[in-house]
Design a protein around this motif. Structure first.
Motif, PDB file in Angstrom:
ATOM      1  N   VAL A   1       0.763  -1.216   0.015  1.00 53.24           N
ATOM      2  CA  VAL A   1       0.129   0.107   0.035  1.00 53.24           C
ATOM      3  C   VAL A   1       0.943   1.170   0.033  1.00 53.24           C
ATOM      4  O   VAL A   1       1.849   1.185   0.803  1.00 53.24           O
ATOM      5  N   HIS A   2       0.520   2.277  -0.830  1.00 50.01           N
ATOM      6  CA  HIS A   2       1.275   3.445  -0.819  1.00 50.01           C
ATOM      7  C   HIS A   2       0.580   4.391  -0.496  1.00 50.01           C
ATOM      8  O   HIS A   2      -0.720   4.867  -1.267  1.00 50.01           O
TER       9      HIS A   2
ATOM     10  N   ASP B   1       7.232   2.987  -9.222  1.00 51.79           N
ATOM     11  CA  ASP B   1       6.630   3.963  -9.482  1.00 51.79           C
ATOM     12  C   ASP B   1       4.921   3.796  -9.070  1.00 51.79           C
ATOM     13  O   ASP B   1       4.138   4.448  -9.528  1.00 51.79           O
ATOM     14  N   LEU B   2       4.880   2.913  -7.900  1.00 48.64           N
ATOM     15  CA  LEU B   2       3.308   2.770  -7.669  1.00 48.64           C
ATOM     16  C   LEU B   2       2.873   4.220  -7.004  1.00 48.64           C
ATOM     17  O   LEU B   2       3.541   4.640  -6.309  1.00 48.64           O
ATOM     18  N   PRO B   3       1.830   4.916  -7.591  1.00 47.33           N
ATOM     19  CA  PRO B   3       1.529   6.306  -7.242  1.00 47.33           C
ATOM     20  C   PRO B   3       0.829   6.357  -6.042  1.00 47.33           C
ATOM     21  O   PRO B   3       0.423   5.263  -5.338  1.00 47.33           O
ATOM     22  N   LYS B   4       1.146   7.459  -5.118  1.00 46.30           N
ATOM     23  CA  LYS B   4       0.290   7.466  -3.946  1.00 46.30           C
ATOM     24  C   LYS B   4      -1.283   7.470  -4.134  1.00 46.30           C
ATOM     25  O   LYS B   4      -1.701   7.655  -5.111  1.00 46.30           O
TER      26      LYS B   4
ATOM     27  N   ALA C   1      -4.101  -1.063  -8.516  1.00 45.31           N
ATOM     28  CA  ALA C   1      -5.407  -0.465  -8.498  1.00 45.31           C
ATOM     29  C   ALA C   1      -5.184   0.807  -7.610  1.00 45.31           C
ATOM     30  O   ALA C   1      -4.508   0.640  -6.453  1.00 45.31           O
ATOM     31  N   LYS C   2      -6.131   1.687  -7.802  1.00 44.86           N
ATOM     32  CA  LYS C   2      -6.151   2.796  -6.880  1.00 44.86           C
ATOM     33  C   LYS C   2      -7.045   2.590  -5.907  1.00 44.86           C
ATOM     34  O   LYS C   2      -7.955   1.563  -5.718  1.00 44.86           O
ATOM     35  N   SER C   3      -6.278   3.025  -4.638  1.00 47.41           N
ATOM     36  CA  SER C   3      -7.275   2.438  -3.449  1.00 47.41           C
ATOM     37  C   SER C   3      -8.500   3.066  -3.124  1.00 47.41           C
ATOM     38  O   SER C   3      -8.519   4.297  -3.428  1.00 47.41           O
ATOM     39  N   LEU C   4      -9.301   2.424  -2.570  1.00 47.47           N
ATOM     40  CA  LEU C   4     -10.683   3.204  -2.235  1.00 47.47           C
ATOM     41  C   LEU C   4     -10.380   4.314  -1.140  1.00 47.47           C
ATOM     42  O   LEU C   4      -9.605   3.840  -0.121  1.00 47.47           O
ATOM     43  N   PRO C   5     -11.024   5.348  -1.074  1.00 44.98           N
ATOM     44  CA  PRO C   5     -11.022   6.024   0.089  1.00 44.98           C
ATOM     45  C   PRO C   5     -11.503   5.597   1.542  1.00 44.98           C
ATOM     46  O   PRO C   5     -12.353   4.790   1.114  1.00 44.98           O
TER      47      PRO C   5
END
Length: 112
Positions: free
Chosen positions: A31-32, A82-85, A101-105
């Protein structure tokens, strides 16, 4: 070890499941975090490394280690440099490719 690809320095502190270092378990989930303002780099965000242990994160022992020590355990982490925030990566086995995948808020409770 290959050339350093991360925006953060090798000695940046990250959170790790103790099983990765004490039991030799493999890294299954990364997790980033998106909301860390105290980062050493412009990329920002702290990282968490979870083992394949299926217990809740709160039930596992957590330790603070350097990013370089995580990479020494598993060089496939280079693929996540390069995993984005605000994103996370996972795999179903040690030899499986990383998925992203983009993390859920995370819902917040302003009444606390």
């Amino acid at each position: 070890m290959e050339q350093w690809r991360f925006a953060d320095p090798p000695n940046v502190a990250v959170l790790s499941d103790r099983g990765i270092f004490k039991s030799g378990d493999w890294i299954a989930h990364v997790v980033h975090e998106a909301d860390d303002d105290d980062s050493y780099s412009d990329e920002g965000g702290s990282c968490q490394f979870h083992s394949s242990d299926t217990r809740d994160w709160d039930e596992r022992e957590i330790m603070l280690v350097s990013l370089q020590n995580v990479l020494r355990r598993d060089e496939s982490i280079l693929e996540l440099a390069d995993l984005p925030k605000g994103w996370h990566a996972w795999r179903s086995s040690k030899s499986s490719p990383w998925q992203r995948a983009k993390s859920l808020p995370v819902p917040s409770n302003d009444n606390e």
